[in-house]
Motif scaffolding. Structure first.
Motif, PDB file in Angstrom:
ATOM      1  N   LEU A  60       0.734  -1.147  -0.012  1.00  0.00           N
ATOM      2  CA  LEU A  60      -0.070  -0.108   0.052  1.00  0.00           C
ATOM      3  C   LEU A  60       0.597   1.231   0.086  1.00  0.00           C
ATOM      4  CD1 LEU A  60      -2.852  -0.785   2.563  1.00  0.00           C
ATOM      5  CD2 LEU A  60      -2.837  -0.535  -0.091  1.00  0.00           C
ATOM      6  N   ILE A  61       2.169   1.047   0.303  1.00  0.00           N
ATOM      7  CA  ILE A  61       3.090   2.301   0.475  1.00  0.00           C
ATOM      8  C   ILE A  61       3.062   3.170  -0.996  1.00  0.00           C
ATOM      9  CG2 ILE A  61       5.396   3.328   1.059  1.00  0.00           C
ATOM     10  CD1 ILE A  61       5.304   0.994   3.124  1.00  0.00           C
ATOM     11  N   PRO A  62       3.610   2.490  -2.110  1.00  0.00           N
ATOM     12  CA  PRO A  62       3.751   3.222  -3.266  1.00  0.00           C
ATOM     13  C   PRO A  62       2.430   3.930  -3.511  1.00  0.00           C
ATOM     14  CG  PRO A  62       4.801   0.926  -3.511  1.00  0.00           C
ATOM     15  CD  PRO A  62       3.781   1.042  -2.170  1.00  0.00           C
ATOM     16  N   PRO A  63       1.101   3.388  -3.634  1.00  0.00           N
ATOM     17  CA  PRO A  63       0.131   4.147  -3.992  1.00  0.00           C
ATOM     18  C   PRO A  63      -0.014   5.342  -3.086  1.00  0.00           C
ATOM     19  CG  PRO A  63      -0.521   2.045  -3.572  1.00  0.00           C
ATOM     20  CD  PRO A  63       0.783   1.671  -3.447  1.00  0.00           C
ATOM     21  N   ALA A  64       0.039   5.057  -1.805  1.00  0.00           N
ATOM     22  CA  ALA A  64      -0.187   6.041  -0.714  1.00  0.00           C
ATOM     23  C   ALA A  64       0.867   7.311  -0.953  1.00  0.00           C
ATOM     24  CB  ALA A  64      -0.036   5.416   0.838  1.00  0.00           C
TER      25      ALA A  64
END
Ligand code: HEC
Length: 225
Positions: free
Chosen positions: A17-21
């Motif tokens: 979830l980190i990259p899209p966030a």
């Protein structure tokens, strides 16, 4: 399966979830750097923007004034009859040779009049167009200027004698340059269409100021009606 695998797997999933966030965050954060531009297209090319400096010329202006005593192509407005509605210093009383007085011209004039003029002057030219009515209502209801502006009644083009006696060249000039509180339409309406409108205004005036002598011989007035 050992529990550890499940925990590690869950943590890895969360990490996804980190990259899209991060992307979402960066997209809404103002940044003074130019965006990364992968495909350049024609966004960047050497050119001079208006009012910028061009060291090539002595006056260092990038925007060049027209050369003295030259006329740009398509800008030879020497035909005063066609472009100003003036013949020998007087308003033209007939259409210029470029504009034939035909039904097609009048119909074109009618169509353009209904588009450009009827909102204020009304389709019959009586000065009762919808914009004019609304404006008069607003001014009447508020007893004064609305948003700091007043409204001048659009003229009755057919029954106001100061207008109905005007030669077609003068009408053409009013359409081109406007008059007092009415703005000009020279930049929106091409020359030929302005003449067509002027001719149509003349025909509106003629049709609403008929005289008994217009009735053909042998027809009684009652029949003519
Ligand atoms: C936004 C409203 C508006 C539109 C649109 C408009 N007019 Fe007018 N027109 C006026 C007003 C207001 C006056 C009176 C101006 C004054 O007396 O200060 C006027 C005056 C005139 C006059 C009288 C000029 C004179 O000598 O007193 C003519 C002719 C005329 N308009 C023709 C046209 C024609 C033709 C068009 C379409 C191309 C047009 N107008 C579009 C508002 C409008």
């Amino acid at each position: 399966m050992p529990r550890l695998f499940i925990y590690v797997g869950l943590i890895l999933l969360l990490c996804l979830l980190i990259p899209p966030a991060v992307i979402a965050r960066v997209r809404v954060t103002p940044n003074s750097n130019l965006p990364v531009h992968f495909i350049q297209d024609m966004d960047f090319q050497s050119k001079f923007k208006a009012q910028s400096v061009n060291p090539l010329f002595a006056d260092r202006r990038a925007v060049r004034p027209p050369v003295d005593s030259t006329v740009a192509r398509g800008e030879t407005y020497v035909d005063a009859y066609f472009y100003d509605g003036v013949v020998g210093g007087q308003w033209a009383t007939t259409l210029p040779p470029q504009i034939p007085l035909t039904m097609a011209t009048l119909q074109r004039g009618q169509q353009r009049f209904n588009i450009y003029c009827s909102v204020c002057h009304g389709e019959t030219g009586a000065g009762d167009g919808s914009v004019n009515q609304k404006a008069m209502e607003l001014v009447a209801n508020t007893n004064g200027p609305v948003n700091g502006t007043v409204w001048v009644q659009a003229k009755n083009l057919v029954h106001d004698e100061t207008v109905s006696v005007q030669p077609v060249g003068q009408l053409f000039n009013t359409i081109t340059n406007g008059i007092r509180n009415m703005a000009g339409y020279g930049s929106q309406i091409p020359v030929a269409d302005r003449w067509a409108i002027a001719a149509y205004v003349k025909s509106l005036q003629r049709s609403q100021n008929a005289h008994p002598s217009d009735v053909p011989a042998g027809v009684t007035l009652a029949e003519a009606k």
